[in-house]
Design a protein around this motif. Structure first.
Motif, PDB file in Angstrom:
ATOM      1  N   PRO A  74       0.834  -1.221   0.000  1.00  0.00           N
ATOM      2  CA  PRO A  74       0.000   0.000   0.000  1.00  0.00           C
ATOM      3  C   PRO A  74       0.860   1.260   0.000  1.00  0.00           C
ATOM      4  O   PRO A  74       0.806   2.101   0.903  1.00  0.00           O
ATOM      5  N   ILE A  75       1.703   1.374  -1.034  1.00  0.00           N
ATOM      6  CA  ILE A  75       2.680   2.469  -1.122  1.00  0.00           C
ATOM      7  C   ILE A  75       2.515   3.164  -2.472  1.00  0.00           C
ATOM      8  O   ILE A  75       2.471   2.515  -3.509  1.00  0.00           O
ATOM      9  N   LYS A  76       2.425   4.484  -2.458  1.00  0.00           N
ATOM     10  CA  LYS A  76       2.380   5.247  -3.711  1.00  0.00           C
ATOM     11  C   LYS A  76       3.796   5.351  -4.270  1.00  0.00           C
ATOM     12  O   LYS A  76       4.751   5.611  -3.520  1.00  0.00           O
ATOM     13  N   VAL A  77       3.937   5.172  -5.580  1.00  0.00           N
ATOM     14  CA  VAL A  77       5.248   5.189  -6.229  1.00  0.00           C
ATOM     15  C   VAL A  77       5.278   6.294  -7.284  1.00  0.00           C
ATOM     16  O   VAL A  77       4.390   6.371  -8.140  1.00  0.00           O
ATOM     17  N   TYR A  78       6.304   7.152  -7.198  1.00  0.00           N
ATOM     18  CA  TYR A  78       6.463   8.237  -8.162  1.00  0.00           C
ATOM     19  C   TYR A  78       7.904   8.256  -8.666  1.00  0.00           C
ATOM     20  O   TYR A  78       8.781   7.574  -8.120  1.00  0.00           O
ATOM     21  N   ALA A  79       8.138   9.072  -9.707  1.00  0.00           N
ATOM     22  CA  ALA A  79       9.489   9.179 -10.260  1.00  0.00           C
ATOM     23  C   ALA A  79       9.785  10.618 -10.674  1.00  0.00           C
ATOM     24  O   ALA A  79       8.876  11.374 -11.033  1.00  0.00           O
ATOM     25  N   GLY A  80      11.074  10.964 -10.633  1.00  0.00           N
ATOM     26  CA  GLY A  80      11.521  12.272 -11.104  1.00  0.00           C
ATOM     27  C   GLY A  80      11.825  13.243  -9.970  1.00  0.00           C
ATOM     28  O   GLY A  80      11.265  13.157  -8.877  1.00  0.00           O
ATOM     29  N   ILE A  81      12.718  14.200 -10.258  1.00  0.00           N
ATOM     30  CA  ILE A  81      13.120  15.192  -9.254  1.00  0.00           C
ATOM     31  C   ILE A  81      11.959  16.102  -8.876  1.00  0.00           C
ATOM     32  O   ILE A  81      11.832  16.529  -7.718  1.00  0.00           O
ATOM     33  N   ASP A  82      11.062  16.379  -9.813  1.00  0.00           N
ATOM     34  CA  ASP A  82       9.899  17.217  -9.498  1.00  0.00           C
ATOM     35  C   ASP A  82       8.971  16.523  -8.510  1.00  0.00           C
ATOM     36  O   ASP A  82       8.373  17.167  -7.649  1.00  0.00           O
ATOM     37  N   ALA A  83       8.872  15.190  -8.624  1.00  0.00           N
ATOM     38  CA  ALA A  83       8.043  14.427  -7.689  1.00  0.00           C
ATOM     39  C   ALA A  83       8.617  14.508  -6.272  1.00  0.00           C
ATOM     40  O   ALA A  83       7.870  14.632  -5.284  1.00  0.00           O
ATOM     41  N   ILE A  84       9.950  14.463  -6.170  1.00  0.00           N
ATOM     42  CA  ILE A  84      10.578  14.591  -4.843  1.00  0.00           C
ATOM     43  C   ILE A  84      10.256  15.962  -4.246  1.00  0.00           C
ATOM     44  O   ILE A  84       9.915  16.075  -3.065  1.00  0.00           O
ATOM     45  N   ALA A  85      10.336  16.996  -5.093  1.00  0.00           N
ATOM     46  CA  ALA A  85      10.043  18.361  -4.620  1.00  0.00           C
ATOM     47  C   ALA A  85       8.577  18.517  -4.205  1.00  0.00           C
ATOM     48  O   ALA A  85       8.254  19.372  -3.376  1.00  0.00           O
ATOM     49  N   GLN A  86       7.697  17.672  -4.751  1.00  0.00           N
ATOM     50  CA  GLN A  86       6.276  17.738  -4.383  1.00  0.00           C
ATOM     51  C   GLN A  86       5.971  16.959  -3.107  1.00  0.00           C
ATOM     52  O   GLN A  86       5.248  17.437  -2.239  1.00  0.00           O
ATOM     53  N   VAL A  87       6.534  15.750  -2.977  1.00  0.00           N
ATOM     54  CA  VAL A  87       6.151  14.909  -1.831  1.00  0.00           C
ATOM     55  C   VAL A  87       6.641  15.466  -0.501  1.00  0.00           C
ATOM     56  O   VAL A  87       6.048  15.181   0.543  1.00  0.00           O
ATOM     57  N   VAL A  88       7.705  16.279  -0.509  1.00  0.00           N
ATOM     58  CA  VAL A  88       8.192  16.856   0.755  1.00  0.00           C
ATOM     59  C   VAL A  88       7.184  17.838   1.354  1.00  0.00           C
ATOM     60  O   VAL A  88       7.298  18.206   2.524  1.00  0.00           O
ATOM     61  N   GLN A  89       6.185  18.222   0.562  1.00  0.00           N
ATOM     62  CA  GLN A  89       5.176  19.170   1.042  1.00  0.00           C
ATOM     63  C   GLN A  89       3.974  18.477   1.684  1.00  0.00           C
ATOM     64  O   GLN A  89       3.038  19.147   2.118  1.00  0.00           O
ATOM     65  N   MET A  90       3.994  17.145   1.770  1.00  0.00           N
ATOM     66  CA  MET A  90       2.876  16.399   2.367  1.00  0.00           C
ATOM     67  C   MET A  90       2.572  16.896   3.776  1.00  0.00           C
ATOM     68  O   MET A  90       3.494  17.130   4.568  1.00  0.00           O
ATOM     69  N   SER A  91       1.302  17.040   4.086  1.00  0.00           N
ATOM     70  CA  SER A  91       0.889  17.638   5.368  1.00  0.00           C
ATOM     71  C   SER A  91       1.332  16.823   6.574  1.00  0.00           C
ATOM     72  O   SER A  91       1.523  17.357   7.663  1.00  0.00           O
ATOM     73  N   SER A  92       1.510  15.511   6.398  1.00  0.00           N
ATOM     74  CA  SER A  92       1.840  14.645   7.544  1.00  0.00           C
ATOM     75  C   SER A  92       3.282  14.793   8.012  1.00  0.00           C
ATOM     76  O   SER A  92       3.605  14.459   9.155  1.00  0.00           O
ATOM     77  N   ILE A  93       4.170  15.311   7.155  1.00  0.00           N
ATOM     78  CA  ILE A  93       5.610  15.307   7.449  1.00  0.00           C
ATOM     79  C   ILE A  93       5.978  16.386   8.474  1.00  0.00           C
ATOM     80  O   ILE A  93       5.567  17.535   8.360  1.00  0.00           O
ATOM     81  N   ASP A  94       6.785  15.985   9.467  1.00  0.00           N
ATOM     82  CA  ASP A  94       7.310  16.932  10.465  1.00  0.00           C
ATOM     83  C   ASP A  94       8.724  17.391  10.120  1.00  0.00           C
ATOM     84  O   ASP A  94       9.052  18.567  10.259  1.00  0.00           O
ATOM     85  N   VAL A  95       9.563  16.447   9.703  1.00  0.00           N
ATOM     86  CA  VAL A  95      10.980  16.730   9.438  1.00  0.00           C
ATOM     87  C   VAL A  95      11.395  16.089   8.119  1.00  0.00           C
ATOM     88  O   VAL A  95      11.045  14.936   7.852  1.00  0.00           O
ATOM     89  N   VAL A  96      12.148  16.838   7.316  1.00  0.00           N
ATOM     90  CA  VAL A  96      12.704  16.313   6.063  1.00  0.00           C
ATOM     91  C   VAL A  96      14.215  16.168   6.234  1.00  0.00           C
ATOM     92  O   VAL A  96      14.909  17.146   6.512  1.00  0.00           O
ATOM     93  N   VAL A  97      14.698  14.939   6.099  1.00  0.00           N
ATOM     94  CA  VAL A  97      16.137  14.675   6.125  1.00  0.00           C
ATOM     95  C   VAL A  97      16.657  14.804   4.699  1.00  0.00           C
ATOM     96  O   VAL A  97      16.316  14.004   3.828  1.00  0.00           O
ATOM     97  N   THR A  98      17.451  15.839   4.449  1.00  0.00           N
ATOM     98  CA  THR A  98      17.958  16.081   3.092  1.00  0.00           C
ATOM     99  C   THR A  98      19.343  15.456   2.957  1.00  0.00           C
ATOM    100  O   THR A  98      20.341  16.062   3.298  1.00  0.00           O
ATOM    101  N   ALA A  99      19.363  14.218   2.452  1.00  0.00           N
ATOM    102  CA  ALA A  99      20.613  13.467   2.313  1.00  0.00           C
ATOM    103  C   ALA A  99      20.920  13.152   0.859  1.00  0.00           C
ATOM    104  O   ALA A  99      21.677  12.235   0.566  1.00  0.00           O
ATOM    105  N   MET A 100      20.319  13.913  -0.061  1.00  0.00           N
ATOM    106  CA  MET A 100      20.648  13.752  -1.480  1.00  0.00           C
ATOM    107  C   MET A 100      22.062  14.285  -1.734  1.00  0.00           C
ATOM    108  O   MET A 100      22.560  15.116  -0.970  1.00  0.00           O
ATOM    109  N   VAL A 101      22.672  13.813  -2.796  1.00  0.00           N
ATOM    110  CA  VAL A 101      24.058  14.202  -3.089  1.00  0.00           C
ATOM    111  C   VAL A 101      24.082  15.443  -3.978  1.00  0.00           C
ATOM    112  O   VAL A 101      23.420  15.490  -5.012  1.00  0.00           O
ATOM    113  N   GLY A 102      24.843  16.458  -3.548  1.00  0.00           N
ATOM    114  CA  GLY A 102      25.138  17.600  -4.398  1.00  0.00           C
ATOM    115  C   GLY A 102      23.981  18.548  -4.653  1.00  0.00           C
ATOM    116  O   GLY A 102      23.036  18.657  -3.870  1.00  0.00           O
TER     117      GLY A 102
END
Length: 382
Positions: A74-102
């Motif tokens: 029961p997991i939603k699957v997306y692709a692309g850098i724009d999708a990453i920039a969108q999912v971080v805005q989900m209302s449920s999230i408290d903290v975003v760990v930014t461990a992407m490279v560069g």
């Protein structure tokens, strides 16, 4: 109450260690989002173990395989850098760990801050490239940026209870990497295999090469400027081969505070996620008798030119740190493919700093343009 977290770059060194912290503290954290660049095999394993609401693979060509592997979950699957920039805005999230490279971490971090998500920052390039924009956005949105880098976490911990006291100077400690004490004659011939053998820390390939070339420490100096509102003259780098003292703060009365401990990235990761609380851990403890001597020495900017280049970029400002970051990313990739020599990397980066268009007061679109331009320039010089 459990914190809901998004981990950007969950298959990398910081991402996997963040999940170790989560696993050790199941009542403290819930994983809502996991993202990776290309490593779908590990991302699939993580998704099945931690059951996030969403997973995103940046490489769009791998979407079909990822979606197929998780179709029973029961997991939603997306692709692309724009999708990453969108999912971080989900209302449920408290903290975003930014461990992407560069540079890739910049846009998702901006979008997370705009959505008023606190940031556990492991992606130092975000502040190197666009520190002024990030700090302004964080202030406007009431967002806290908690440092994950061990050195900046050390400074942050030393400043606890000291927020009304002015910093005179900070000392960022560096292990010196695998080539400490070596001269240019030796460095001319080193290979990527040698450079990937860090004496104290286990990290991803890119940051390990940056550590060997001292660019990582230069970037950490720029990161510290923005995190702690410092001038370049207030930031010093000292080599400490044992990596026990993680950094030092010197106050205006001459007092100094140091944060110490065995080198283990899980400690600053956990502190960033739980601040102001400290959770009990089973991490190995430091024993003074195992380290009867702790040594310090000046950083060697004569043989490791990258440190000076980073300070030049920090002092001049504008889009120059963005230029140096883009050129460095191209050089590290080339070095890992054995297409450029260890010392040549610095020479090409310096040329890019002189030849790329300088913008004194850049906005976000200027950084996007600068990043592309500097990468093309660096590639043309290989």
């Amino acid at each position: 109450m459990s914190k809901h977290i998004a981990i950007l770059g969950s298959t990398g060194s910081i991402g996997t260690q963040t999940l170790e912290v989560v696993e050790a503290n199941p009542d403290e954290f819930i994983v809502d989002v996991l993202t990776a660049n290309t490593n779908i095999e590990l991302l699939i394993q993580q998704a099945k173990k931690f059951h996030p609401d969403v997973v995103v693979i940046a490489c769009e060509e791998k979407y079909a395989a990822l979606s197929e592997a998780l179709k029973e979950e029961p997991i939603k699957v997306y692709a692309g850098i724009d999708a990453i920039a969108q999912v971080v805005q989900m209302s449920s999230i408290d903290v975003v760990v930014t461990a992407m490279v560069g540079y890739s971490g910049l846009l998702p971090t901006i979008k997370a801050i705009e959505a008023k998500k606190n940031i556990a920052l492991a992606n130092k390039e975000t502040l190197v490239v666009a520190g002024e924009i990030i700090q302004k956005l964080a202030l406007e949105n009431g967002v806290n940026i908690y440092p994950v880098d061990s050195e900046h976490s050390a400074i942050f911990q030393c400043l606890s209870g000291e927020f009304e006291n002015s910093i005179e100077k900070i000392y960022l400690t560096a292990s010196g990497g695998p080539f400490r004490g070596k001269d240019k004659k030796f460095l001319e011939k080193v290979t990527s295999k040698q450079a990937l053998k860090h004496p104290n820390w286990e990290m991803g390939a890119k940051i390990t090469i940056d550590s060997a070339s001292m660019m990582n420490k230069g970037f950490e100096a720029i990161e510290a400027k923005w995190l702690f509102d410092l001038k370049a003259s207030q930031i010093d780098v000292i080599v400490h081969p044992q990596s026990i003292v993680h950094s030092i703060v010197q106050f205006e009365d001459g007092s100094m505070k140091a944060q110490m401990g065995l080198p283990d990235m899980k400690l600053p990761i956990q502190f960033a996620l739980t601040y102001p609380k400290r959770l009990k851990t089973n991490f190995a403890r430091f024993n003074f008798l195992d380290y009867p001597s702790l040594s310090f020495e000046a950083a060697d900017s004569k043989n490791f030119k990258n440190l000076d280049l980073a300070y030049q970029a920090m002092e001049k400002g504008g889009n120059l740190p963005c230029i140096i970051n883009a050129a460095n990313e191209i050089m590290v990739e080339a070095f890992l493919r054995n297409e450029v020599g260890f010392l040549q990397m610095s020479d090409i980066i310096e040329n890019c700093m002189h030849k790329a268009d300088f913008i004194k007061n850049p906005g976000y679109e200027d950084y996007v343009f600068t990043d592309k331009e500097a990468r093309k320039l660096a590639l043309s010089m290989l």
